[in-house]
Design an enzyme around this catalytic site. Structure first.
Site, PDB file in Angstrom:
ATOM      1  N   CYS A   1       0.814  -1.225   0.000  1.00  0.00           N
ATOM      2  CA  CYS A   1       0.000   0.000   0.000  1.00  0.00           C
ATOM      3  C   CYS A   1       0.846   1.273   0.000  1.00  0.00           C
ATOM      4  O   CYS A   1       0.330   2.360  -0.252  1.00  0.00           O
ATOM      5  CB  CYS A   1      -0.932   0.028   1.193  1.00  0.00           C
ATOM      6  SG  CYS A   1      -1.956  -1.428   1.303  1.00  0.00           S
TER       7      CYS A   1
ATOM      8  N   HIS B   1      -3.293   7.059   3.897  1.00  0.00           N
ATOM      9  CA  HIS B   1      -3.753   5.823   3.248  1.00  0.00           C
ATOM     10  C   HIS B   1      -5.099   5.431   3.845  1.00  0.00           C
ATOM     11  O   HIS B   1      -5.283   5.460   5.063  1.00  0.00           O
ATOM     12  CB  HIS B   1      -2.709   4.737   3.496  1.00  0.00           C
ATOM     13  CG  HIS B   1      -3.145   3.373   3.057  1.00  0.00           C
ATOM     14  ND1 HIS B   1      -3.704   3.147   1.820  1.00  0.00           N
ATOM     15  CD2 HIS B   1      -3.116   2.162   3.686  1.00  0.00           C
ATOM     16  CE1 HIS B   1      -3.994   1.856   1.712  1.00  0.00           C
ATOM     17  NE2 HIS B   1      -3.645   1.248   2.830  1.00  0.00           N
TER      18      HIS B   1
ATOM     19  N   ASN C   1     -10.175  -0.041   0.897  1.00  0.00           N
ATOM     20  CA  ASN C   1      -8.717   0.027   0.831  1.00  0.00           C
ATOM     21  C   ASN C   1      -8.283  -0.340  -0.594  1.00  0.00           C
ATOM     22  O   ASN C   1      -8.455  -1.482  -1.021  1.00  0.00           O
ATOM     23  CB  ASN C   1      -8.140  -0.957   1.858  1.00  0.00           C
ATOM     24  CG  ASN C   1      -6.620  -0.949   1.890  1.00  0.00           C
ATOM     25  OD1 ASN C   1      -5.972  -0.405   0.996  1.00  0.00           O
ATOM     26  ND2 ASN C   1      -6.057  -1.576   2.905  1.00  0.00           N
TER      27      ASN C   1
HETATM   28  O1  UT7 Z   1      -3.632  -1.404   3.878  1.00  0.00           O
HETATM   29  C1  UT7 Z   1      -2.686  -2.223   4.481  1.00  0.00           C
HETATM   30  C2  UT7 Z   1      -2.755  -2.195   5.914  1.00  0.00           C
HETATM   31  N1  UT7 Z   1      -3.985  -2.780   6.406  1.00  0.00           N
HETATM   32  C3  UT7 Z   1      -4.508  -2.272   7.479  1.00  0.00           C
HETATM   33  O2  UT7 Z   1      -4.031  -1.282   7.974  1.00  0.00           O
HETATM   34  C4  UT7 Z   1      -5.675  -3.002   8.117  1.00  0.00           C
HETATM   35  C5  UT7 Z   1      -5.500  -3.021   9.605  1.00  0.00           C
HETATM   36  N2  UT7 Z   1      -6.509  -3.776  10.336  1.00  0.00           N
HETATM   37  C6  UT7 Z   1      -7.799  -3.421  10.379  1.00  0.00           C
HETATM   38  O3  UT7 Z   1      -8.227  -2.498   9.737  1.00  0.00           O
HETATM   39  C7  UT7 Z   1      -8.710  -4.193  11.332  1.00  0.00           C
HETATM   40  O4  UT7 Z   1      -7.922  -5.025  12.155  1.00  0.00           O
HETATM   41  C8  UT7 Z   1      -9.780  -5.040  10.597  1.00  0.00           C
HETATM   42  C9  UT7 Z   1     -10.828  -4.144   9.965  1.00  0.00           C
HETATM   43  C10 UT7 Z   1      -9.138  -5.917   9.558  1.00  0.00           C
HETATM   44  C11 UT7 Z   1     -10.501  -5.934  11.612  1.00  0.00           C
HETATM   45  O5  UT7 Z   1     -11.071  -5.140  12.638  1.00  0.00           O
HETATM   46  P1  UT7 Z   1     -10.866  -5.524  14.165  1.00  0.00           P
HETATM   47  O6  UT7 Z   1     -11.627  -4.560  14.961  1.00  0.00           O
HETATM   48  O7  UT7 Z   1      -9.391  -5.619  14.387  1.00  0.00           O
HETATM   49  O8  UT7 Z   1     -11.594  -6.922  14.246  1.00  0.00           O
HETATM   50  P2  UT7 Z   1     -10.992  -8.328  14.701  1.00  0.00           P
HETATM   51  O9  UT7 Z   1     -10.158  -8.903  13.620  1.00  0.00           O
HETATM   52  O10 UT7 Z   1     -10.407  -8.202  16.071  1.00  0.00           O
HETATM   53  O11 UT7 Z   1     -12.313  -9.162  14.811  1.00  0.00           O
HETATM   54  C12 UT7 Z   1     -13.292  -8.879  15.819  1.00  0.00           C
HETATM   55  C13 UT7 Z   1     -14.465  -9.811  15.601  1.00  0.00           C
HETATM   56  C14 UT7 Z   1     -14.063 -11.263  15.437  1.00  0.00           C
HETATM   57  O12 UT7 Z   1     -15.049 -12.061  16.035  1.00  0.00           O
HETATM   58  P3  UT7 Z   1     -14.840 -12.715  17.487  1.00  0.00           P
HETATM   59  O13 UT7 Z   1     -13.612 -13.575  17.351  1.00  0.00           O
HETATM   60  O14 UT7 Z   1     -14.630 -11.551  18.411  1.00  0.00           O
HETATM   61  O15 UT7 Z   1     -16.086 -13.465  17.714  1.00  0.00           O
HETATM   62  C15 UT7 Z   1     -14.085 -11.470  13.951  1.00  0.00           C
HETATM   63  O16 UT7 Z   1     -14.330 -12.814  13.599  1.00  0.00           O
HETATM   64  O17 UT7 Z   1     -15.130  -9.440  14.364  1.00  0.00           O
HETATM   65  C16 UT7 Z   1     -15.252 -10.591  13.549  1.00  0.00           C
HETATM   66  N3  UT7 Z   1     -15.234 -10.188  12.147  1.00  0.00           N
HETATM   67  C17 UT7 Z   1     -16.321  -9.849  11.486  1.00  0.00           C
HETATM   68  N4  UT7 Z   1     -17.612  -9.800  11.829  1.00  0.00           N
HETATM   69  C18 UT7 Z   1     -18.482  -9.394  10.903  1.00  0.00           C
HETATM   70  C19 UT7 Z   1     -14.140 -10.067  11.355  1.00  0.00           C
HETATM   71  N5  UT7 Z   1     -14.529  -9.659  10.130  1.00  0.00           N
HETATM   72  C20 UT7 Z   1     -15.882  -9.514  10.184  1.00  0.00           C
HETATM   73  C21 UT7 Z   1     -16.852  -9.114   9.265  1.00  0.00           C
HETATM   74  N6  UT7 Z   1     -18.142  -9.065   9.654  1.00  0.00           N
HETATM   75  N7  UT7 Z   1     -16.532  -8.759   7.987  1.00  0.00           N
END
Ligand code: UT7
Length: 330
Positions: free
Chosen positions: A115, A257, A287
């Site tokens: 990115c 970004h 993104n």
């Molecule tokens: O561009 C390159 C760099 N990339 C980035 O900078 C991305 C950085 N990371 C992020 O933006 C975030 O970490 C994400 C958007 C990818 C994820 O958000 P998060 O708040 O960190 O969520 P998480 O991965 O901790 O997941 C929390 C919960 C999980 O469920 P449990 O285990 O708590 O029951 C996931 O399974 O949310 C769940 N989950 C979803 N639920 C509904 C993950 N994806 C989804 C989804 N819909 N699409």
């Protein structure tokens, strides 16, 4: 004393027509609009239709930037395409763009820094111009992330979109610095496997006869990437301001970004910038990796949020992990 500056003389972008909304994802994976909007800020993303590749998006964005600069393909010395989704493994996407554009006098190469590729490309181009090697370089950030997205993985598929953005960078002699004032590039390869595609490279090639599911799509440890992203974007923003000898109050517009609205907000707060100085369009595109910053720059300028003479701070972050920032006087 006369110096050679690298000045942005044209900006352009392009996004494909096909749109995937959060409602579309509700039919594909177990997710919902509320989760996607509150956790990421994304409502829609644009994706290509079958048969289109990164070079098609790059070509259109590049042509728009050249039109904006009032130059043609014969004027270019070099085309740099920042991308992690080239049309083919060989040759580079930049070679395909050169052919489609008919810019046969220009050298062409890709820059691969995930990115952060556009910032890496812009920094390389500005160095080449300031050293006197080239006078006109087309820098493009273009991605077809839909081609490397696993649409069964809810943790990543809702995040990504396809797009391209571009600038024309030209040599301009002057007595004071203008254009790209300073850049900072940073990398930490110890985080390489936080955001990667395990299969399809030289270590583990794709096997069409394999029976199990092969890991040929983007995989991300979102939580860990999030934490590094905030720290890295804040630190490179501060470093680039110091290097350029400007304070945060001199910055007219901050273009981060567009990976996650929560990352953007956290970075904005730590830098002490008011909301109105931060450009956000993640809700429309998600993104788009290398395309994210130049697409946002184009929209910001068209919306009148940054005008000629303004100082713009651009910062990006991505797989590698790589990150970087540039300060430009428009
Ligand atoms: O561009 C390159 C760099 N990339 C980035 O900078 C991305 C950085 N990371 C992020 O933006 C975030 O970490 C994400 C958007 C990818 C994820 O958000 P998060 O708040 O960190 O969520 P998480 O991965 O901790 O997941 C929390 C919960 C999980 O469920 P449990 O285990 O708590 O029951 C996931 O399974 O949310 C769940 N989950 C979803 N639920 C509904 C993950 N994806 C989804 C989804 N819909 N699409």
């Amino acid at each position: 004393m006369t110096m050679i500056n690298a000045v942005i003389t044209g900006i352009g972008s392009y996004t494909p027509d096909r749109i995937l909304t959060n409602a579309d994802f509700e039919k594909m994976v177990e997710t919902n609009d509320e989760w996607i909007v509150s956790r990421t800020g994304i409502k829609e993303r644009h994706v290509v239709s079958n048969g289109s590749g990164t070079s098609d998006l790059a070509l259109k964005a590049g042509q728009r930037a050249m039109e904006n600069a009032g130059i043609g393909p014969d004027d270019l010395d070099l085309i740099i395409v920042g991308t992690v989704t080239p049309d083919y493994q060989v040759p580079s996407a930049a070679c395909i763009v050169q052919e489609k554009m008919g810019a046969f006098g220009a050298a062409a190469m890709d820059v691969s820094a995930a990115c952060a590729s556009f910032i890496y490309g812009l920094t390389s181009a500005s160095g080449m111009i300031r050293s006197g090697q080239y006078r006109r370089i087309l820098v493009i950030g273009a991605e077809t992330l839909s081609s490397i997205t696993d649409y069964t993985d809810r943790g990543t598929c809702v995040l990504f979109g396809d797009a391209a953005g571009s600038v024309v960078l030209e040599a301009k002699e002057g007595n004071a610095p203008e254009g790209v004032l300073s850049s900072v590039l940073e990398t930490d390869g110890r985080y390489a496997k936080l955001l990667w595609i395990p299969v399809g490279g030289s270590v583990e090639s794709y096997d069409p006869d394999s029976e199990g599911k092969q890991r040929i799509y983007l995989e991300m440890n979102g939580n860990e990437v999030f934490k590094v992203a905030v720290r890295a974007m804040v630190s490179s923003s501060r470093k680039v301001c110091e290097k350029a000898g400007v304070s945060k109050d001199d910055i007219a517009l901050f273009i981060p970004h567009q990976a996650n609205i929560r990352i953007i907000d956290a970075v904005r707060k730590r830098l002490g910038l008011p909301e109105e100085k931060v450009f956000v369009n993640i809700e429309k595109y998600g993104n788009t990796s290398s395309a994210s910053v130049p697409l946002a720059l184009d929209e910001a300028v068209k919306a009148g949020k940054a005008k000629k003479g303004d100082l713009v701070l651009m910062v990006a972050f991505g797989g590698g992990l790589t990150w970087g920032a540039s300060i430009v006087r428009l």
